[in-house]
Design a protein around this motif. Structure first.
Motif, PDB file in Angstrom:
ATOM      1  N   GLU A  91       0.820  -1.211   0.000  1.00 35.06           N
ATOM      2  CA  GLU A  91       0.000   0.000   0.000  1.00 35.06           C
ATOM      3  C   GLU A  91       0.855   1.263   0.000  1.00 35.06           C
ATOM      4  O   GLU A  91       0.477   2.266  -0.604  1.00 35.06           O
ATOM      5  N   GLN A  96      -1.439  -3.354  -4.240  1.00 37.13           N
ATOM      6  CA  GLN A  96      -2.080  -4.295  -3.318  1.00 37.13           C
ATOM      7  C   GLN A  96      -1.255  -5.568  -3.240  1.00 37.13           C
ATOM      8  O   GLN A  96      -0.580  -5.941  -4.191  1.00 37.13           O
ATOM      9  N   LYS A 124      -3.407  -1.766  -8.222  1.00 34.29           N
ATOM     10  CA  LYS A 124      -4.816  -1.797  -7.824  1.00 34.29           C
ATOM     11  C   LYS A 124      -5.669  -1.548  -9.067  1.00 34.29           C
ATOM     12  O   LYS A 124      -5.332  -0.750  -9.917  1.00 34.29           O
TER      13      LYS A 124
END
Length: 125
Positions: A91, A96, A124
């Motif tokens: 993150e 992710q 992501k």
């Protein structure tokens, strides 16, 4: 809570039975007993710690290990801490995490439990 009361009673009994004069402190006997009980309970709960995330031999794959002690749920704390470290690592890079493998150890109640996670970071969607 029953255990806390038991610990408090034992600490108070020990303080009352003491024949050695003690210096008066700002804390009452009840407050000292409560602090002792809280410390005893905290030591039973245990804690978790993790290594730094490191790159593996496979490009784009990382590993992190975590361990926990104290109680029958130590394996869950070790697992969650390792997964959390992997998630946070990805993150911070705007990505992710995706766990490839996890290795766990430790099954006895008061033994150290460990979790080692190999993971990748993906964009992501």
């Amino acid at each position: 809570m029953n255990m806390v009361n038991h610990v408090l009673d034992r600490v108070l009994d020990q303080q009352r039975a003491s024949v050695v004069p003690q210096r008066r402190s700002a804390l009452s006997s009840r407050a000292r007993a409560l602090i002792a009980a809280a410390a005893a309970c905290a030591s039973l709960m245990g804690c978790a710690s993790a290594t730094d995330v490191v790159a593996t031999d496979k490009p784009g794959t990382y590993t992190v290990a975590a361990s926990a002690t104290g109680g029958r749920m130590a394996w869950a704390r070790a697992h969650e801490h390792a997964i959390s470290e992997a998630r946070d690592y990805c993150e911070r890079r705007g990505m992710q995490s995706s766990v490839n493998t996890e290795t766990v150890s430790g099954v006895e109640m008061m033994a150290a439990h460990a979790s080692s996670v190999n993971f990748e970071c993906h964009p992501k969607f």
